[in-house]
Design a protein around this motif. Structure first.
Motif: not given
Lengths: 575, 575
Positions: B198-221
């Motif tokens: 999701d593009s979150g609060s910055i606005g706009g339509a299309y987006s990608h996040e880049f995640h470093v995989l780590a057990d302590s991460g805050e997001d589930d990928i």
């Protein structure tokens, strides 16, 4: 870089509020744009030069053994309260509150933060000396930001701080930093002087400023034409080559000098050289009993008083203050324009004569009587009781105080400053380490600043002509420009340009290929405005003979270069 | 670097407020120190890694054709007022007033400043596309800063912004940036995933996040084990491999399930696998006439509802809201724990069944009667009227939505984010250029962020053991450590160390020579805590046989290395 993928943003004219050359040229060359008063965006051409300066500064600091760190830009008020600067700093300190209503500032400098770090991390003399630097954006809320990035509100500084167990150790690091700064400015290729300086508001005792010499500088620098001596004009000692006055040859005579209010007017009226006159000024003082009194200062007619030196005279009121006209009339019996040394002592005025005035003979001075002056005055014969002191500014041609050569005065732009802070900060913040005997010792500190963004502007002030900037090669946004003539239509030009571009890049040369659909005049003008040191023009005409046209931005000299040897030709130019 | 001239500042223990591994290790390894809540000083060991990350990011951005710029950190309120974000941004925006009482903020992001630049500098489609980046300190006044530099108030971002004449051109640059980001994380050597977001609060339509995989991460990928597919768990489509329910084999039976308040309790009580049960939840909705109504969501017992997907159901109340217990009792006649799909349609409730629940047969569900459930339920026979939709979170083992492989779920730390902003900012700030026909066109914009300081922490979260950090070679503070045993007293050790140190430096290797007067155990521990990839121990015992002891930080494996071939041995390791 290909010009077609680049953002030139060059302008024919600078905005009217850009009054200094570097500001005008940085706007016109597309280096900076103002976002708000004193806040700038650096465009691609600006940042290229900026980063080259930054890298030179970083490398020389690392070579000198300083360790890079990065402190926060936003600083908590608590630390500034410990040193008292939260109150003292004044409105240039940009204060703010966070969402929890706690006080912070956007740091203009980092003595407090680094001293806090030092007192936490350093426990033993064995960890000393330690020298740390950062390259960082600072904020100073200037009341009147001006001259572009020369006096902006946001600016980038390299600031370094060193910690020591003794003053001797501080002096050693100070000397190393002095040399590192010389290395920075030598590498960039600027005409500069390290200058003895007052330490200003940062505190401490011993400091040097580094000035880039340029006509537009805000400071007057006095330096020797034959040695390393350099000092701010206000601080340079004024030496008099002559040690004794010649014997009197003229009789003392009182002459009528109607309406001559200045010493220049008197000299003109009497057809005397101004160097054969003295001017006498009365200032407020306190005598040995602490009662108000008056001191007379006597200078050669062509010399200017130096208030900093006068303030060092015992008894002189600080800050410097002239006696009132009423006091003068009461004490001497004439208007200020007719005062002279003869008879002042008898009137109860202490007389201090500048070294250069004290060696005059047969000179002219006020007669302490309105509209009258003496000529043929001689100290020993007519007015023998006075003290001698250095109370004037140096002038060009004075002997250098170090005994080597003569004084030259030029204007300078301050781009660096090194200080021996001593124990000011470490005392107020209780930054101690244990010495060899296990006893807590307050650390000695030095601090060392370079204005990274300011160097960019100062380099321009020293190197420009009516067509634009003339960069030193070390910090030019591009070292070489390839200007393609008719790039769109001529395959020969295209091929020659692309080959040359690739070959120069492979040699690690920072090159821009101007492949834009623009008239040659536009490309040449941009090239000169941006100050690219070396230009190669690639056109069908030259290619027919296997040549390219080379032109040096600095000398303006051109020559035809063999296409096949163009790369080695450029390498030689850059060597 | 000589350790004797370096600031280690290593600690045995981390402060108690450091709860995540990277925060603990960055403090213990002497990389950072807190100055104030969420504000850190980076010490020499920290800045070395930081600068290596920064350089990789800069180089890859330049390779991708982005031009470096530098915008001011302090931004005028006027620009933020134009886009309305001055009001909307909330207390994370650090607002302040200058000495003239004008409003500013310390920038958390730079869309307004760059769009202002673009509308002033860009006039023609010929100047497009244009992509500019900066690497800069940002400020976000987090209500609860935590996890060290992972969620600090000051942090360093690389933020890039691109401008385009069309969406197609934006897509092209977006793809280039996507690849540049992959290049950055590949070069650093991190296990990462570009994730649809999701593009979150910055606005706009299309987006990608880049995640470093780590057990302590805050997001589930959620990502495929056999393809590039990756998405936030909330956004990944849940596929059901089975397309149709098996035929019924059991008779429908109503069973007493006393005190079973959850589907897990029911399954256990009835000795049924939870995969053979469904759970039914009622949510608030509005019907076609706009009147309040209720929708039933039916999921397999082991699956979790996905609120983002549910909110896309026509009629569902946004934000997602469960029906009240009173509504449920009024509409269905039982407590929430006993709801089931059979009979809901007749009670006027719209039934939406998740894809995976819709292919069950002989399953268990609530009987819409307190303390009773059905077993042997079959859709076609017992409860035929419903809609099918994707309303659940994916789980490990689900088919990947791209048809390749199975879903794996890991935790990720967001270190980069690329957005297609579209025309949001350029419209509100009237940033137009003339197109080929001389008509003003609103520009299309993309923006691309990388958390430079955050990458440092994320790299640690992915690479550590109980002795400290295990850096990828690309960003280790030092590539090689030479640990001298008895450096003070043994001339042989000293000579061997100095020669090796000089030889490695000449090869351009970033090496630290540990020449401190410390016990070997202290030196080894620091070496491992700092995560230096390659260690060479120089001691008299080895030197007697002409050998040094090598140890790899990553594998922990050691071997004796011939003193004469140590340099080539290290070069091979680093290759």
């Amino acid at each position: 870089m290909r010009a077609s993928n680049y953002l030139f943003s060059t302008l024919r004219d600078a905005p009217s509020d850009a009054v200094v050359t570097s500001h005008q040229l940085m706007i016109r060359a597309g280096m900076i744009r103002q976002v708000s008063k004193g806040l700038y965006t650096w465009l691609p051409t600006g940042i290229k030069t900026f980063k080259k300066v930054e890298n030179i500064v970083r490398e020389e600091m690392q070579k000198a053994g300083s360790l890079e760190v990065m402190m926060p830009g936003v600083q908590p008020a608590e630390l500034w309260q410990e040193t008292g600067r939260w109150q003292k700093y004044g409105p240039e300190l940009l204060r703010l509150k966070d969402r929890h209503d706690r006080d912070y500032c956007v740091g203009p400098t980092h003595e407090e933060v680094i001293t806090d770090l030092a007192r936490n991390e350093l426990t033993s003399y064995k960890q000393l000396p330690l020298n740390m630097f950062q390259i960082q954006t600072k904020f100073r809320d200037e009341v009147r930001p001006r001259f572009g990035v020369m006096r902006s509100r946001e600016f980038v500084m390299k600031d370094a701080y060193s910690f020591h167990i003794s003053q001797e150790s501080l002096q050693e690091t100070y000397d190393v930093m002095h040399q590192a700064y010389c290395n920075v400015f030598d590498r960039i290729g600027l005409d500069y002087r390290p200058v003895q300086a007052d330490s200003g508001s940062i505190g401490g005792a011993y400091s040097h400023e580094f000035h880039v010499l340029a006509d537009s500088g805000e400071d007057d620098i006095a330096f020797s034409d034959s040695s390393d001596f350099a000092a701010n004009v206000e601080l340079a000692e004024a030496i008099c080559a002559k040690t004794e006055a010649d014997a009197a040859t003229q009789a003392l005579e009182e002459v009528f000098t109607p309406n001559c209010k200045t010493i220049a007017a008197v000299a003109e009226f009497l057809k005397l050289p101004v160097e054969k006159t003295v001017k006498t000024m009365l200032i407020k003082a306190t005598d040995e009993e602490g009662e108000p009194s008056i001191i007379a200062l006597v200078l050669r007619g062509d010399h200017a008083i130096n208030e900093i030196k006068v303030e060092k005279i015992k008894g002189a009121v600080v800050p410097f203050e002239f006696a009132t006209e009423a006091d003068i009339i009461a004490k001497v019996g004439c208007q200020p324009g007719s005062i002279g040394p003869k008879g002042l002592k008898e009137a109860g005025v202490r007389v201090i004569v500048d070294r250069s005035a004290a060696v005059l003979s047969d000179f002219c001075a006020g007669a302490n009587k309105d509209d009258y002056h003496f000529i043929g005055l001689n100290w020993a014969r007519d007015c023998a009781e006075f003290e001698i002191a250095d109370i004037r500014n140096v002038v060009e041609g004075d002997p250098s105080p170090d005994g080597q050569g003569k004084i030259v005065i030029k204007r300078g732009i301050e781009v660096g400053h090194i200080f021996q802070l001593g124990q000011t900060y470490s005392e107020s913040m209780k930054a101690t380490v244990l010495d060899e005997n296990g006893k807590a010792q307050t650390m000695w500190m030095g601090c060392y600043g370079i204005g990274v963004s300011r160097i960019v502007a100062a380099a321009i002030e020293q190197n420009f002509d009516d067509r634009g900037i003339i960069w030193p090669e070390s910090i030019a946004p591009f070292q070489v420009a390839i200007v393609a003539m008719n790039y769109e239509k001529s395959e020969a030009v295209r091929d020659a340009c692309e080959t040359l571009y690739k070959d120069l890049q492979e040699k690690g040369i920072d090159v821009i290929l101007d492949d834009r659909k623009e008239r040659p005049g536009v490309k040449f003008a941009d090239c000169e405005l941006l100050g690219i040191p070396h230009r190669l023009v690639v056109g069908d005409k030259g290619l027919a003979n296997g040549t390219l046209e080379y032109k040096s931005r600095k000398t303006g000299e051109g020559e035809d270069v063999n296409q096949s040897s163009a790369v080695s030709f450029i390498l030689e130019k850059l060597a």
